[in-house]
Design an enzyme around this catalytic site. Structure first.
Site, PDB file in Angstrom:
ATOM      1  N   ASP A   9      -7.011  -5.894  -6.001  1.00 28.75           N
ATOM      2  CA  ASP A   9      -5.704  -5.253  -6.099  1.00 28.75           C
ATOM      3  C   ASP A   9      -5.586  -4.662  -7.512  1.00 28.75           C
ATOM      4  O   ASP A   9      -6.255  -5.131  -8.439  1.00 28.75           O
ATOM      5  CB  ASP A   9      -4.620  -6.313  -5.860  1.00 28.75           C
ATOM      6  N   TYR A  11      -2.215  -3.255  -9.330  1.00 25.16           N
ATOM      7  CA  TYR A  11      -1.032  -3.527 -10.146  1.00 25.16           C
ATOM      8  C   TYR A  11      -0.682  -5.018 -10.152  1.00 25.16           C
ATOM      9  O   TYR A  11      -0.417  -5.607  -9.113  1.00 25.16           O
ATOM     10  CB  TYR A  11       0.156  -2.692  -9.656  1.00 25.16           C
ATOM     11  N   ARG A  40      10.159  -4.309 -10.173  1.00 20.90           N
ATOM     12  CA  ARG A  40       8.965  -4.724  -9.432  1.00 20.90           C
ATOM     13  C   ARG A  40       9.330  -5.214  -8.023  1.00 20.90           C
ATOM     14  O   ARG A  40       8.710  -4.840  -7.033  1.00 20.90           O
ATOM     15  CB  ARG A  40       8.251  -5.823 -10.225  1.00 20.90           C
ATOM     16  N   SER A 117      -5.453  -0.416  -3.375  1.00 24.68           N
ATOM     17  CA  SER A 117      -4.121  -0.489  -3.982  1.00 24.68           C
ATOM     18  C   SER A 117      -3.073   0.304  -3.203  1.00 24.68           C
ATOM     19  O   SER A 117      -3.381   1.289  -2.534  1.00 24.68           O
ATOM     20  CB  SER A 117      -4.210   0.076  -5.404  1.00 24.68           C
ATOM     21  N   ASN A 118      -1.834  -0.139  -3.356  1.00 22.13           N
ATOM     22  CA  ASN A 118      -0.696   0.621  -2.839  1.00 22.13           C
ATOM     23  C   ASN A 118      -0.499   1.942  -3.584  1.00 22.13           C
ATOM     24  O   ASN A 118       0.159   2.850  -3.086  1.00 22.13           O
ATOM     25  CB  ASN A 118       0.595  -0.200  -2.990  1.00 22.13           C
TER      26      ASN A 118
END
Lengths: 222, 222
Positions: A9, A11, A40, A117-118
């Site tokens: 991942d 972040y 967040r 990752s997003n």
């Protein structure tokens, strides 16, 4: 544990999302920590709602939306200048200090390394490059390809499809326990970088291993 | 606004989920509010993760998991007795005081009234009956039928399928702004019962109308 590939991942795991707290504190004295935390949480919430409802929007925009909400909720005026500064900081988040050396040592062992990752591709390119990690990853995968954020199975499947490895031969590494659960539900082996010493989520999943930093990961994979 | 049916969210909209704060305060002195808030957030988070990852579990169990996590996170010992007391309270949450009269007046106008909730059928039956509302609703719909929690479109579609009304002729009422967004994305008209005077979520949706209690809804529908 014998694995062929490690998927990270981005972040919170490789890049320190809370490092923007300091900038937020300068812009909103006394409220920096609250801004960073709510921002967040909202950012993640919006990714989930948009995936559940099939209303995908790139992570950069979702992140911006979450910042706007956060300031409205906390009663803070978000000037265009402040917004630009914070989002600019987000584009070049610092990596955690131990990461570069650990990633190099893992790559030297012949493991395939990837990011999943997003973040949308532009964001990921910027942050990976700023951290000097461009040569370390076989693939930098963005959920933008499938237009579903984690923990949708389609997002995790990008890893196995692209790297041509089986999920069971792949270690998924994240600092977010919910991401570990999503990855484990999909079928990956999992390593939880529990940087904040958080309690395990009550979702019926136990990670294959857990540590506090990427150095613990290096010891586990050896 | 001319509508043929009104669909209500249950928890937080008709039934006061924060009313358990008082019991939590007795069980965990000084921490009641923190328990109630984190519990609610975790409960919702788990519904979303389980829907995204196709790992559905009935709301009652998810609610219990969230309580276990909440106590662990806050460093509180959750005895079996305390767990039974809190979950028991959840099974018979109080309705907000204005609701019964408003629902009766809306039904008297010939509108179809329904509940569409994340709760599983047993939970909904118990809470609706305890509030004396059993005769007021044409349908009490649970997402358990489709095994996907809101905001999955399949959850909202239960309303149109079961009531045989078009989404555009149906008003969806919720105290949760994210639920309003999910319902609007699906196609319902929406009324946000903004009981806590929360800011609008930054999700590109504006409710058709907004009020503070169900009395404002009664005035809107008239």
């Amino acid at each position: 544990m014998p694995v062929q590939a490690i998927i990270f991942d981005a972040y919170g795991t490789l890049f320190d999302v809370y490092s923007i707290g300091a900038l937020a504190e300068r812009l909103f004295p006394g409220k920096g920590a609250a801004v960073a935390e709510l921002w967040r949480d909202k950012q993640i919430e919006y990714t989930r709602l948009r995936t559940l409802s099939n209303t995908y929007k790139p992570f950069w925009e979702v992140t911006q939306d979450a910042l706007v909400f956060t300031c409205r909720k906390l009663g803070l005026e978000l000037t265009l200048d402040a917004q630009t500064q914070i989002m600019g900081q987000y584009a070049k988040l610092e990596a955690f200090p131990e990461n570069l050396a650990v990633l190099k040592s893992l790559k030297a062992k012949g493991l395939k390394l990837a990011i999943l990752s997003n973040g949308n591709p532009e964001m990921l390119d910027a942050v990976v490059q700023a951290a000097g990690m461009s040569d370390l990853f076989t693939q930098v995968l963005s959920v933008h390809t499938v237009k579903k954020f984690k923990t949708a199975p389609e997002a995790y499947q990008l890893g196995t499809d692209t790297l041509s490895v089986l999920a069971k031969d792949t270690l998924f590494v994240s600092s977010n326990c919910w991401d570990i659960c999503g990855a484990a539900w999909f079928g990956y082996k999992t390593f939880w970088v529990n940087r904040s010493n958080a309690p395990l989520e009550e979702l019926g999943i136990t990670p294959h291993a857990e540590g506090r930093t990427l150095e613990d990961l290096a010891r586990f994979v050896t």
